[in-house]
Design a protein around this motif. Structure first.
Motif, short mmCIF file in Angstrom:
data_model
loop_
_atom_site.label_atom_id
_atom_site.label_comp_id
_atom_site.label_asym_id
_atom_site.label_seq_id
_atom_site.Cartn_x
_atom_site.Cartn_y
_atom_site.Cartn_z
N ALA A 271 39.36 44.62 52.79
CA ALA A 271 38.29 44.32 53.74
C ALA A 271 37.09 45.21 53.43
N ASP A 272 35.92 44.60 53.30
CA ASP A 272 34.71 45.35 52.97
C ASP A 272 33.54 44.75 53.73
N GLY A 273 32.48 45.52 53.83
CA GLY A 273 31.27 45.02 54.45
C GLY A 273 31.15 45.36 55.91
N ASP A 274 29.96 45.08 56.46
CA ASP A 274 29.70 45.38 57.87
C ASP A 274 30.46 44.44 58.79
N ASP A 275 30.80 43.26 58.30
CA ASP A 275 31.58 42.29 59.06
C ASP A 275 32.54 41.62 58.08
N PRO A 276 33.69 42.26 57.79
CA PRO A 276 34.57 41.79 56.72
C PRO A 276 34.94 40.32 56.86
N LEU A 277 34.93 39.63 55.73
CA LEU A 277 35.26 38.22 55.71
C LEU A 277 36.77 38.02 55.67
N THR A 278 37.25 37.03 56.41
CA THR A 278 38.65 36.65 56.32
C THR A 278 38.87 35.90 55.01
N LEU A 279 40.13 35.69 54.67
CA LEU A 279 40.42 34.94 53.46
C LEU A 279 39.83 33.54 53.54
N GLU A 280 39.95 32.90 54.68
CA GLU A 280 39.40 31.56 54.84
C GLU A 280 37.89 31.56 54.69
N GLN A 281 37.22 32.56 55.25
CA GLN A 281 35.77 32.66 55.10
C GLN A 281 35.37 32.90 53.65
N GLN A 282 36.15 33.75 52.96
CA GLN A 282 35.88 33.99 51.55
C GLN A 282 35.94 32.68 50.76
N LEU A 283 36.98 31.91 50.99
CA LEU A 283 37.17 30.68 50.23
C LEU A 283 36.13 29.63 50.59
N ASP A 284 35.76 29.55 51.87
CA ASP A 284 34.75 28.58 52.29
C ASP A 284 33.39 28.92 51.71
N ARG A 285 33.02 30.20 51.75
CA ARG A 285 31.73 30.60 51.16
C ARG A 285 31.73 30.35 49.66
N ALA A 286 32.86 30.62 49.03
CA ALA A 286 32.95 30.38 47.59
C ALA A 286 32.74 28.91 47.29
N ALA A 287 33.40 28.04 48.03
CA ALA A 287 33.27 26.60 47.79
C ALA A 287 31.83 26.14 47.96
N GLU A 288 31.15 26.67 48.97
CA GLU A 288 29.75 26.31 49.19
C GLU A 288 28.86 26.74 48.03
N ALA A 289 29.29 27.78 47.31
CA ALA A 289 28.50 28.30 46.18
C ALA A 289 28.90 27.65 44.86
N GLY A 290 29.84 26.74 44.88
CA GLY A 290 30.29 26.10 43.65
C GLY A 290 31.39 26.86 42.94
N VAL A 291 32.14 27.65 43.69
CA VAL A 291 33.28 28.38 43.13
C VAL A 291 34.54 27.73 43.70
N ALA A 292 35.24 26.99 42.85
CA ALA A 292 36.29 26.09 43.33
C ALA A 292 37.61 26.78 43.63
N GLY A 293 37.81 27.98 43.09
CA GLY A 293 39.07 28.67 43.31
C GLY A 293 38.99 30.11 42.87
N VAL A 294 40.01 30.88 43.27
CA VAL A 294 40.04 32.32 43.01
C VAL A 294 41.43 32.71 42.53
#
Length: 297
Positions: free
Chosen positions: A45-68
């Motif tokens: 967990a990092d940042g001023d408002d840490p992202l959940t796993l689901e948030q990480q994946l959703d933001r990635a998808a919006e940026a054109g990152v299909a998987g991790v």
């Protein structure tokens, strides 16, 4: 280290050093051709408002990152990585005992036990790599190096046993890593995670059939060696990663990193290579799938 009975609840916080800016950067322009983040630590967990796993994946998808590819470094984070991959079609897992963790397990008489856990996790269908493993002569002194070598060689054997890829952590240990791979025999799909060598090493690694994964530090002003390495690496051997939450690319260096920032590094790499972004993205995606297999079963 205590066992995690419910891997989904295992999250650890990143230590905040000094006056670091802990705001997540704004999202970049999304990629038109999707790519994959080949190495991240989303259990941190990092940042001023840490992202959940689901948030990480959703933001990635919006940026054109299909998987991790989510990487482990000890028993707990490897269990979490395997859980994340089993639970999310956009995640694959790498599991291992990090070279800097190996001496601690060895001192406690638990290195064999820990490697046994990695062996069990590696049998899961969505665990597609052993990693990160390797050698680190920066943080581990001479006394801890025998345990690193023992662990590294055991992990190489596991990658071969399960016929999956291997992600290498190599810090200040280039010659020893390369010599070990030659002596023991490298797995068929060997990746230098966060490649840190120079052009000469890149030539040698690519000639041996290894993949080189470049992270956000390729954009750093003082990283000309990485740009030189990138320039001589065959396109079919190049991967991209974040190593999130670390190694955030310029101009956001020091702030929290996340898979949605992969486009920043990809666009920089394309400019360095004189390629169109879409062309590079298509190659990076193909390389990732060659190394790890399909994300969605």
């Amino acid at each position: 280290m205590a066992e995690v009975t419910d891997p989904s609840k295992y999250v650890r916080e990143r230590t905040q050093e000094g006056r670091r800016d802990i705001r997540y950067p704004d999202a970049p322009e999304p990629l038109a051709v999707p790519v994959y983040d080949n190495h991240a630590h989303l259990e941190i967990a990092d940042g001023d408002d840490p992202l959940t796993l689901e948030q990480q994946l959703d933001r990635a998808a919006e940026a054109g990152v299909a998987g991790v590819v989510q990487a482990g470094g000890d028993i707990d984070s490897s269990r979490w990585s395997a859980w994340a991959a089993a639970s999310h079609p956009r995640v694959l897992a790498a599991v291992a005992i990090h070279p800097n963790e190996a001496p601690g397990y060895a001192d406690a008489g638990r290195l064999d036990e820990a490697i046994g856990v990695i062996d069990e996790l590696a049998a899961q269908p969505r665990v597609r790599a052993i990693g990160e493993t390797g050698l680190d002569f920066f943080r581990t002194d001479e006394a801890g190096r025998p345990a690193q070598f023992e662990s590294f060689e055991a992990h190489i054997a596991l990658a071969k046993k399960h016929d999956i890829a291997m992600q290498i952590h190599d810090r200040d240990a280039h010659d020893a890593v390369l010599q070990t791979l030659e002596r023991v025999g490298a797995p068929e799909r060997t990746v230098f995670h966060c490649f840190s060598g120079d052009a000469e090493m890149a030539h040698l690694a690519a000639d041996r059939g290894y993949w080189l994964s470049f992270a956000g530090n390729v954009t750093f002003k003082n990283a000309q060696n990485l740009r030189d390495a990138l320039a001589v690496t065959p396109l079919g051997r190049i991967l991209v990663e974040t190593d999130a939450p670390f190694l955030t690319p310029m101009p956001h260096r020091g702030r929290p990193n996340a898979p949605y920032l992969v486009p920043v590094t990809v666009c920089f790499m394309a400019a360095e290579l004189g390629l169109g972004v879409d062309e590079l993205c298509a190659q990076l995606a193909a390389n990732t799938l060659e190394v790890y297999g399909a994300f969605e079963d």
